[in-house]
Write a protein that holds these residues in place. Structure first.
Motif, PDB file in Angstrom:
ATOM      1  N   ARG A   1       0.825  -1.206   0.000  1.00  0.00           N
ATOM      2  CA  ARG A   1       0.000   0.000   0.000  1.00  0.00           C
ATOM      3  C   ARG A   1       0.859   1.256   0.000  1.00  0.00           C
ATOM      4  N   VAL A   2       2.131   1.086   0.341  1.00  0.00           N
ATOM      5  CA  VAL A   2       3.084   2.198   0.331  1.00  0.00           C
ATOM      6  C   VAL A   2       3.872   2.223  -0.969  1.00  0.00           C
ATOM      7  N   LEU A   3       4.343   1.058  -1.427  1.00  0.00           N
ATOM      8  CA  LEU A   3       5.214   1.021  -2.606  1.00  0.00           C
ATOM      9  C   LEU A   3       5.001  -0.261  -3.407  1.00  0.00           C
ATOM     10  N   THR A   4       4.745  -0.097  -4.696  1.00  0.00           N
ATOM     11  CA  THR A   4       4.743  -1.203  -5.650  1.00  0.00           C
ATOM     12  C   THR A   4       5.641  -0.825  -6.828  1.00  0.00           C
ATOM     13  N   ASP A   5       5.761  -1.735  -7.793  1.00  0.00           N
ATOM     14  CA  ASP A   5       6.667  -1.527  -8.924  1.00  0.00           C
ATOM     15  C   ASP A   5       6.032  -2.153 -10.158  1.00  0.00           C
ATOM     16  N   VAL A   6       5.889  -1.376 -11.230  1.00  0.00           N
ATOM     17  CA  VAL A   6       5.290  -1.910 -12.462  1.00  0.00           C
ATOM     18  C   VAL A   6       6.331  -2.171 -13.541  1.00  0.00           C
ATOM     19  N   GLY A   7       7.615  -2.051 -13.204  1.00  0.00           N
ATOM     20  CA  GLY A   7       8.663  -2.368 -14.167  1.00  0.00           C
ATOM     21  C   GLY A   7       9.076  -1.184 -15.022  1.00  0.00           C
ATOM     22  N   ASP A   8       9.758  -1.496 -16.128  1.00  0.00           N
ATOM     23  CA  ASP A   8      10.342  -0.475 -16.997  1.00  0.00           C
ATOM     24  C   ASP A   8       9.623  -0.363 -18.333  1.00  0.00           C
ATOM     25  N   VAL A   9       9.585   0.849 -18.863  1.00  0.00           N
ATOM     26  CA  VAL A   9       9.265   1.049 -20.268  1.00  0.00           C
ATOM     27  C   VAL A   9      10.472   0.537 -21.062  1.00  0.00           C
ATOM     28  N   PRO A  10      10.299  -0.401 -22.004  1.00  0.00           N
ATOM     29  CA  PRO A  10      11.449  -0.976 -22.719  1.00  0.00           C
ATOM     30  C   PRO A  10      11.985  -0.029 -23.797  1.00  0.00           C
ATOM     31  N   VAL A  11      12.629   1.014 -23.348  1.00  0.00           N
ATOM     32  CA  VAL A  11      13.041   2.107 -24.239  1.00  0.00           C
ATOM     33  C   VAL A  11      13.961   1.617 -25.356  1.00  0.00           C
ATOM     34  N   GLN A  12      15.009   0.891 -25.010  1.00  0.00           N
ATOM     35  CA  GLN A  12      15.975   0.499 -26.041  1.00  0.00           C
ATOM     36  C   GLN A  12      15.378  -0.500 -27.025  1.00  0.00           C
ATOM     37  N   GLU A  13      14.519  -1.382 -26.541  1.00  0.00           N
ATOM     38  CA  GLU A  13      13.871  -2.337 -27.436  1.00  0.00           C
ATOM     39  C   GLU A  13      12.954  -1.624 -28.432  1.00  0.00           C
ATOM     40  N   ILE A  14      12.287  -0.586 -27.961  1.00  0.00           N
ATOM     41  CA  ILE A  14      11.427   0.202 -28.849  1.00  0.00           C
ATOM     42  C   ILE A  14      12.264   0.959 -29.869  1.00  0.00           C
TER      43      ILE A  14
ATOM     44  N   ALA B   1      18.497   5.994  -4.217  1.00  0.00           N
ATOM     45  CA  ALA B   1      17.502   5.130  -3.581  1.00  0.00           C
ATOM     46  C   ALA B   1      16.874   5.809  -2.370  1.00  0.00           C
ATOM     47  N   LYS B   2      17.676   6.513  -1.606  1.00  0.00           N
ATOM     48  CA  LYS B   2      17.146   7.220  -0.432  1.00  0.00           C
ATOM     49  C   LYS B   2      16.172   8.318  -0.868  1.00  0.00           C
ATOM     50  N   LEU B   3      16.487   8.989  -1.951  1.00  0.00           N
ATOM     51  CA  LEU B   3      15.562   9.990  -2.482  1.00  0.00           C
ATOM     52  C   LEU B   3      14.239   9.342  -2.872  1.00  0.00           C
ATOM     53  N   VAL B   4      14.320   8.191  -3.516  1.00  0.00           N
ATOM     54  CA  VAL B   4      13.106   7.467  -3.905  1.00  0.00           C
ATOM     55  C   VAL B   4      12.319   7.062  -2.672  1.00  0.00           C
ATOM     56  N   ARG B   5      12.994   6.562  -1.653  1.00  0.00           N
ATOM     57  CA  ARG B   5      12.324   6.141  -0.436  1.00  0.00           C
ATOM     58  C   ARG B   5      11.576   7.296   0.227  1.00  0.00           C
ATOM     59  N   GLU B   6      12.233   8.454   0.323  1.00  0.00           N
ATOM     60  CA  GLU B   6      11.605   9.598   0.999  1.00  0.00           C
ATOM     61  C   GLU B   6      10.507  10.225   0.133  1.00  0.00           C
ATOM     62  N   LEU B   7      10.667  10.179  -1.189  1.00  0.00           N
ATOM     63  CA  LEU B   7       9.574  10.623  -2.053  1.00  0.00           C
ATOM     64  C   LEU B   7       8.372   9.702  -1.924  1.00  0.00           C
ATOM     65  N   THR B   8       8.639   8.406  -1.799  1.00  0.00           N
ATOM     66  CA  THR B   8       7.553   7.449  -1.597  1.00  0.00           C
ATOM     67  C   THR B   8       6.751   7.806  -0.360  1.00  0.00           C
ATOM     68  N   ALA B   9       7.453   8.133   0.711  1.00  0.00           N
ATOM     69  CA  ALA B   9       6.765   8.511   1.948  1.00  0.00           C
ATOM     70  C   ALA B   9       5.940   9.776   1.776  1.00  0.00           C
ATOM     71  N   LYS B  10       6.417  10.666   0.905  1.00  0.00           N
ATOM     72  CA  LYS B  10       5.692  11.920   0.675  1.00  0.00           C
ATOM     73  C   LYS B  10       4.428  11.683  -0.165  1.00  0.00           C
ATOM     74  N   ILE B  11       4.487  10.735  -1.079  1.00  0.00           N
ATOM     75  CA  ILE B  11       3.356  10.485  -1.978  1.00  0.00           C
ATOM     76  C   ILE B  11       2.297   9.607  -1.322  1.00  0.00           C
ATOM     77  N   SER B  12       2.727   8.531  -0.673  1.00  0.00           N
ATOM     78  CA  SER B  12       1.781   7.508  -0.172  1.00  0.00           C
ATOM     79  C   SER B  12       1.101   7.970   1.105  1.00  0.00           C
ATOM     80  N   LYS B  13      -0.179   7.651   1.184  1.00  0.00           N
ATOM     81  CA  LYS B  13      -0.924   8.040   2.379  1.00  0.00           C
ATOM     82  C   LYS B  13      -2.212   7.226   2.482  1.00  0.00           C
TER      83      LYS B  13
END
Length: 338
Positions: free
Chosen positions: A108-121, A326-338
């Motif tokens: 409920r705090v963090l999930t991951d949907v993977g990558d846009v396959p930029v180089q393959e496109i 990664a720490k920036l991502v973690r703290e941004l996650t905390a700012k977004i999720s609620k």
């Protein structure tokens, strides 16, 4: 342009030289794009269903990687950043709790949907106009799965344009943007590339996707950057006046009267003592705690964010900058999720 950046172009030229019908090439490109979007759609749908089934989340952060580096004017290493950031997020050297107490192991705090396959496109000869549309559509697919909100892992800073565009279009109006960076990235078309990582915020402001744009940490800006800033009404806070501006920047209130707040963090906003693994090393930047103070104290509904320009090819052997990103991502996650 890097070898990676040339692959798709050379492939397309080879097909054209062999008189392969254009319609055949375009049909194949469309199939690859459709398959790429289908994967993002189904992963986002699965993660959204999981979060909704658990209940209790008003907003939930979902990572989306965009490993794009060919619009960088110097080094293309940021294309390799998303997996390094993910690896560092879950590194066993630290726990999974943010400074403000959010538990990253909770979907409920963090999930991951993977990558846009930029180089393959791009390997199929897809140009940047279509690629930027794919990125925008991928972001919208995440946002369709309420309560998921996208936190995008770059990649160079050119990705912010299609991401912000998607967020504003999906929400039905402009956002306020907090942009932390050593550079304003507001050239009209740096090196004649409208999608350059140095021009992303010119495209955002031209499109009317932001009401306010606050740029913090600036310390490499020329006359065009200042002229463009004035043209678009950008609030530019340079490092040479940071001690004077600190109190204001550590007590920001954004997003009222618009669709929310978007945060874009270029890792080179930090002084290279804290983050050496960037393409454009610019001394005299923010400390890591400066950035966290700005983020933690920000008042506003953060609807999406990105972390860009980490270059693993310039990082220290122990992955110091990966851990910083990664720490920036973690703290941004905390700012977004609620």
């Amino acid at each position: 342009m890097s070898i990676i950046g040339r692959r798709g172009i050379h492939f397309l030229h080879k097909l054209n030289a062999e008189n392969v019908p254009v319609a055949l090439i375009e049909k194949g490109q469309s199939r690859v794009i459709d398959a790429s979007l289908t994967l993002i759609r189904e992963r986002a749908k699965l993660k959204g269903e999981l979060v909704r089934a658990l209940g209790g989340a008003v907003a939930s952060t979902s990572l989306l990687g965009v490993p794009l580096g060919h619009n960088s004017s110097f080094l293309q290493g940021p294309a390799f950043a998303p997996p390094r950031i993910r690896e560092a997020i879950w590194c066993g050297s630290t726990n999974s709790t943010t400074e403000e107490g959010k538990e990253l192991n909770d979907p409920r705090v963090l999930t991951d949907v993977g990558d846009v396959p930029v180089q393959e496109i791009r390997d199929c000869g897809v140009d940047d106009d279509r690629l930027m549309n794919v990125i925008s559509e991928s972001v919208k697919l995440v946002m369709e799965q309420d309560p998921l909100r996208p936190l995008v892992l770059g990649g160079d800073h050119s990705i912010s344009y299609p991401v912000v565009r998607a967020v504003a279009e999906k929400l039905g109006g402009p956002v306020d943007i907090l942009h932390l960076d050593a550079h304003p990235d507001i050239y009209h078309a740096f090196e004649d590339n409208k999608y350059s990582h140095a021009s992303s915020f010119a495209r955002i402001m031209e499109g009317g996707y932001a009401r306010r744009l606050l740029q913090v940490g600036i310390r490499s800006i020329n006359n065009e950057g200042r002229v463009q800033g004035k043209r678009f009404g950008v609030e530019q806070y340079e490092m040479r006046t940071f001690s004077r501006d600190r109190h204001f920047l550590e007590n920001l209130k954004l997003g009222e009267g618009v669709k929310g707040v978007y945060i874009s963090i270029d890792v080179d906003c930090l002084d290279p003592a804290f983050a050496p693994g960037v393409s454009h090393i610019e001394p005299g930047g923010l400390s890591f705690r400066d950035v966290l103070n700005i983020l933690h104290n920000l008042q506003g509904d953060v609807v999406a964010a990105d972390v860009v320009e980490f270059n693993p090819q310039r990082d220290t052997v122990d992955g110091m900058t990966a851990m910083v990103a990664a720490k920036l991502v973690r703290e941004l996650t905390a700012k977004i999720s609620k």
